[in-house]
Design a protein around this motif. Structure first.
Motif, PDB file in Angstrom:
ATOM      1  N   ALA A 131       1.003  -1.181  -0.106  1.00  0.00           N
ATOM      2  CA  ALA A 131       0.090   0.014   0.026  1.00  0.00           C
ATOM      3  C   ALA A 131       0.622   1.257  -0.004  1.00  0.00           C
ATOM      4  CB  ALA A 131      -0.864  -0.066   1.144  1.00  0.00           C
ATOM      5  N   GLU A 132       2.094   1.237   0.676  1.00  0.00           N
ATOM      6  CA  GLU A 132       3.003   2.281   0.781  1.00  0.00           C
ATOM      7  C   GLU A 132       3.532   2.427  -0.437  1.00  0.00           C
ATOM      8  OE1 GLU A 132       5.430   1.393   4.005  1.00  0.00           O
ATOM      9  OE2 GLU A 132       3.945   2.184   5.676  1.00  0.00           O
ATOM     10  N   LYS A 133       3.914   1.461  -1.192  1.00  0.00           N
ATOM     11  CA  LYS A 133       4.674   1.721  -2.367  1.00  0.00           C
ATOM     12  C   LYS A 133       3.560   2.119  -3.632  1.00  0.00           C
ATOM     13  CE  LYS A 133       6.972  -1.325  -5.786  1.00  0.00           C
ATOM     14  NZ  LYS A 133       7.278  -2.694  -6.266  1.00  0.00           N
ATOM     15  N   GLN A 134       2.347   1.776  -3.562  1.00  0.00           N
ATOM     16  CA  GLN A 134       1.321   2.128  -4.255  1.00  0.00           C
ATOM     17  C   GLN A 134       0.793   3.486  -4.024  1.00  0.00           C
ATOM     18  OE1 GLN A 134       2.195  -0.057  -6.675  1.00  0.00           O
ATOM     19  NE2 GLN A 134       0.090  -0.051  -7.502  1.00  0.00           N
ATOM     20  N   ASN A 135       1.210   3.899  -3.029  1.00  0.00           N
ATOM     21  CA  ASN A 135       0.730   5.508  -2.686  1.00  0.00           C
ATOM     22  C   ASN A 135      -0.882   5.316  -2.276  1.00  0.00           C
ATOM     23  OD1 ASN A 135       0.942   7.873  -1.698  1.00  0.00           O
ATOM     24  ND2 ASN A 135       0.548   8.956  -3.465  1.00  0.00           N
ATOM     25  N   CYS A 136      -1.316   4.151  -1.760  1.00  0.00           N
ATOM     26  CA  CYS A 136      -2.746   3.844  -1.608  1.00  0.00           C
ATOM     27  C   CYS A 136      -2.911   3.820  -0.136  1.00  0.00           C
ATOM     28  CB  CYS A 136      -3.154   2.753  -2.102  1.00  0.00           C
ATOM     29  SG  CYS A 136      -3.162   2.731  -3.915  1.00  0.00           S
ATOM     30  N   TYR A 137      -4.128   4.218   0.284  1.00  0.00           N
ATOM     31  CA  TYR A 137      -4.477   4.074   1.804  1.00  0.00           C
ATOM     32  C   TYR A 137      -4.783   2.464   2.068  1.00  0.00           C
ATOM     33  CZ  TYR A 137      -3.842   8.983   3.297  1.00  0.00           C
ATOM     34  OH  TYR A 137      -3.799  10.097   3.570  1.00  0.00           O
ATOM     35  N   LEU A 138      -4.704   1.682   3.084  1.00  0.00           N
ATOM     36  CA  LEU A 138      -5.047   0.603   3.349  1.00  0.00           C
ATOM     37  C   LEU A 138      -5.722   0.489   4.727  1.00  0.00           C
ATOM     38  CD1 LEU A 138      -5.691  -2.660   3.029  1.00  0.00           C
ATOM     39  CD2 LEU A 138      -3.268  -2.969   3.418  1.00  0.00           C
ATOM     40  N   LEU A 311     -12.042   7.942   4.273  1.00  0.00           N
ATOM     41  CA  LEU A 311     -12.476   9.208   3.218  1.00  0.00           C
ATOM     42  C   LEU A 311     -11.851  10.366   3.691  1.00  0.00           C
ATOM     43  CD1 LEU A 311     -15.789   8.145   1.844  1.00  0.00           C
ATOM     44  CD2 LEU A 311     -13.582   7.292   1.098  1.00  0.00           C
ATOM     45  N   CYS A 312     -11.931  10.809   5.096  1.00  0.00           N
ATOM     46  CA  CYS A 312     -11.476  11.804   5.596  1.00  0.00           C
ATOM     47  C   CYS A 312      -9.917  12.093   5.708  1.00  0.00           C
ATOM     48  CB  CYS A 312     -11.995  12.116   7.004  1.00  0.00           C
ATOM     49  SG  CYS A 312     -13.693  12.287   7.328  1.00  0.00           S
ATOM     50  N   ALA A 313      -9.336  10.828   6.162  1.00  0.00           N
ATOM     51  CA  ALA A 313      -7.746  10.757   5.826  1.00  0.00           C
ATOM     52  C   ALA A 313      -7.259  10.901   4.590  1.00  0.00           C
ATOM     53  CB  ALA A 313      -7.481   9.466   6.460  1.00  0.00           C
ATOM     54  N   ILE A 314      -7.915  10.331   3.388  1.00  0.00           N
ATOM     55  CA  ILE A 314      -7.362  10.464   2.008  1.00  0.00           C
ATOM     56  C   ILE A 314      -7.802  12.120   1.687  1.00  0.00           C
ATOM     57  CG2 ILE A 314      -8.016  10.017  -0.209  1.00  0.00           C
ATOM     58  CD1 ILE A 314      -9.133   7.199   0.676  1.00  0.00           C
ATOM     59  N   GLU A 315      -9.010  12.701   1.991  1.00  0.00           N
ATOM     60  CA  GLU A 315      -9.085  14.077   1.796  1.00  0.00           C
ATOM     61  C   GLU A 315      -8.115  15.125   2.615  1.00  0.00           C
ATOM     62  OE1 GLU A 315     -13.054  16.667   1.463  1.00  0.00           O
ATOM     63  OE2 GLU A 315     -12.490  16.011   3.590  1.00  0.00           O
ATOM     64  N   GLU A 316      -7.643  14.721   3.773  1.00  0.00           N
ATOM     65  CA  GLU A 316      -7.082  15.344   4.339  1.00  0.00           C
ATOM     66  C   GLU A 316      -5.447  15.162   4.304  1.00  0.00           C
ATOM     67  OE1 GLU A 316      -8.422  15.150   8.520  1.00  0.00           O
ATOM     68  OE2 GLU A 316     -10.707  15.579   7.674  1.00  0.00           O
ATOM     69  N   GLN A 317      -5.235  14.225   3.750  1.00  0.00           N
ATOM     70  CA  GLN A 317      -3.744  13.727   3.335  1.00  0.00           C
ATOM     71  C   GLN A 317      -3.121  13.560   4.683  1.00  0.00           C
ATOM     72  OE1 GLN A 317      -2.346  16.469   0.377  1.00  0.00           O
ATOM     73  NE2 GLN A 317      -2.896  15.060  -1.015  1.00  0.00           N
ATOM     74  N   ARG A 318      -3.759  12.811   5.664  1.00  0.00           N
ATOM     75  CA  ARG A 318      -3.192  12.451   6.999  1.00  0.00           C
ATOM     76  C   ARG A 318      -2.999  11.033   7.035  1.00  0.00           C
ATOM     77  NH1 ARG A 318      -7.381  10.765   9.866  1.00  0.00           N
ATOM     78  NH2 ARG A 318      -9.409  11.623   9.589  1.00  0.00           N
TER      79      ARG A 318
END
Length: 357
Positions: A131-138, A311-318
């Motif tokens: 997930a980190e390599k793909q820059n995706c949230y898991l 979704l909030c974490a993705i939106e806030e990039q945190r």
């Protein structure tokens, strides 16, 4: 500045939703739990555009009941090929889930995985790294964190109002015999694994930054029990300067009860009720006692809370508070407890890398 009773009035314990981020969501797996996911998503206004299950009838039933405009598939690869879908909710059983999560991450999707996350901590770690390599949230659907009483309790503890927390004791007395004849009845440690994973996860919320030193657990059968899994389970968790006990009686036909007690150097928190859907909570300190009027229920607010947090974490990039990397610590505690129950000896969390049975 020390927290005060006034701090407790406005704790944001209710599920959150993004301010403007509204991605298209695909759901993979339409089994029994999906009803609660989709009920919550409809209320929150989440945009589910695809539903997938090997059993076409189950996928169609979910479509008709909740998202009539969603596309229906029996092959999850079709969901992953849809470039418009940014987030996937994967609700399949644990044994078949890792390859689906891997495929979703390689397709560039953010993932919410049903709990328990994996059966092998090393497999989970590899998925975290992917997930980190793909820059995706898991993230992992630890929906108990947004049960109103648990959500309020963890935020109250985090506020500092209780001081340094040194104990967390939780007990559940209820009837779990509804699993008769289902796939859940085949899980040997149904109580300590599939059910108690929520409590192992919540315990960690009360002791941030502390790793459990060891756990001792046991299980037993109730009189006249016919179900395969033991219906009695308990665990004692030791920290450097704290302790926690979990007690589960899953064969109580009448008079169900659930209680949570958290104590710290400056105060204590107590929550009680006939079950996890109905709880009365109070916080007591030198300043007095506060009893909030809790709104909502675990089912389905918990599911709204997990997807909303992702979704909030993705939106806030945190960082996401229910990240898979964090969840591996909850699973390590759970695996150690099961191994302890099997061996009759205390176990160190993290030393048991795979689900023991």
């Amino acid at each position: 500045m020390p927290a005060t009773i006034e701090t407790l009035v406005d704790l944001p314990y209710r599920p959150a939703t993004p301010r403007s981020y509204a991605p298209k969501i695909g759901v993979i797996g339409c089994g029994g739990i999906i009803k609660h996911h989709l009920e919550a998503y409809v209320v929150a206004g989440f945009d589910v555009v695809a539903l997938c299950d090997l059993d076409l009838e189950r996928a169609v039933a979910s479509q008709k009941a909740f998202y009539p405009d969603a596309k229906v598939y029996t092959d999850y690869h079709q969901v992953l090929r849809d470039v418009s879908i940014e987030v996937v909710d994967i609700t399949t059983h644990p044994p078949v889930r890792p390859p689906i999560i891997e495929a979703a991450l390689r397709a560039g999707k953010h993932v919410l995985s049903q709990k328990p996350f994996v059966l092998d901590l090393d497999v989970g770690q590899r998925l975290v790294e992917l997930a980190e390599k793909q820059n995706c949230y898991l993230a992992v659907n630890q929906n108990g964190r947004w049960a109103p009483h648990f959500s309020y309790a963890r935020l109250a503890a985090a506020s500092g109002i209780l001081g340094n927390v040194f104990s967390a004791h939780m007990e559940c007395h209820w009837d779990h015999t509804w699993v008769a004849g289902t796939e859940f009845e085949k899980i040997k440690h149904l109580v300590l694994y599939d059910y108690a994973i929520h409590w192992f996860d919540i315990v960690r919320c009360f002791f941030p930054g502390q790793n459990a030193k060891r756990v001792f657990a046991s299980t037993a059968r109730i009189p006249e029990q016919t179900l395969m899994p033991d219906l009695l389970g308990q665990a004692l968790i030791e920290f450097e300067h704290a302790q926690s006990t979990l007690s589960f009686d899953a064969g109580v036909p009448y008079g169900s009860l659930e209680e949570t007690y958290v104590a710290g150097t400056l105060g204590s928190l107590h929550s009680t009720g006939s079950g996890n859907q109905e709880q009365r909570l109070s916080v007591t300190t030198a300043q007095g006692r506060w009893s909030p009027s809790l709104q909502g229920k675990w089912f389905s607010d918990g599911f709204r809370g997990t997807m909303g947090e992702l979704l909030c974490a993705i939106e806030e990039q945190r960082p996401c508070t229910i990240s898979a990397s964090d969840n591996l610590h909850s699973l390590a505690l759970c695996f150690a407890a099961i191994a302890s129950a099997e061996a009759g000896a205390a176990m160190v969390p993290g030393s048991i890398r795979q689900m023991p049975v």
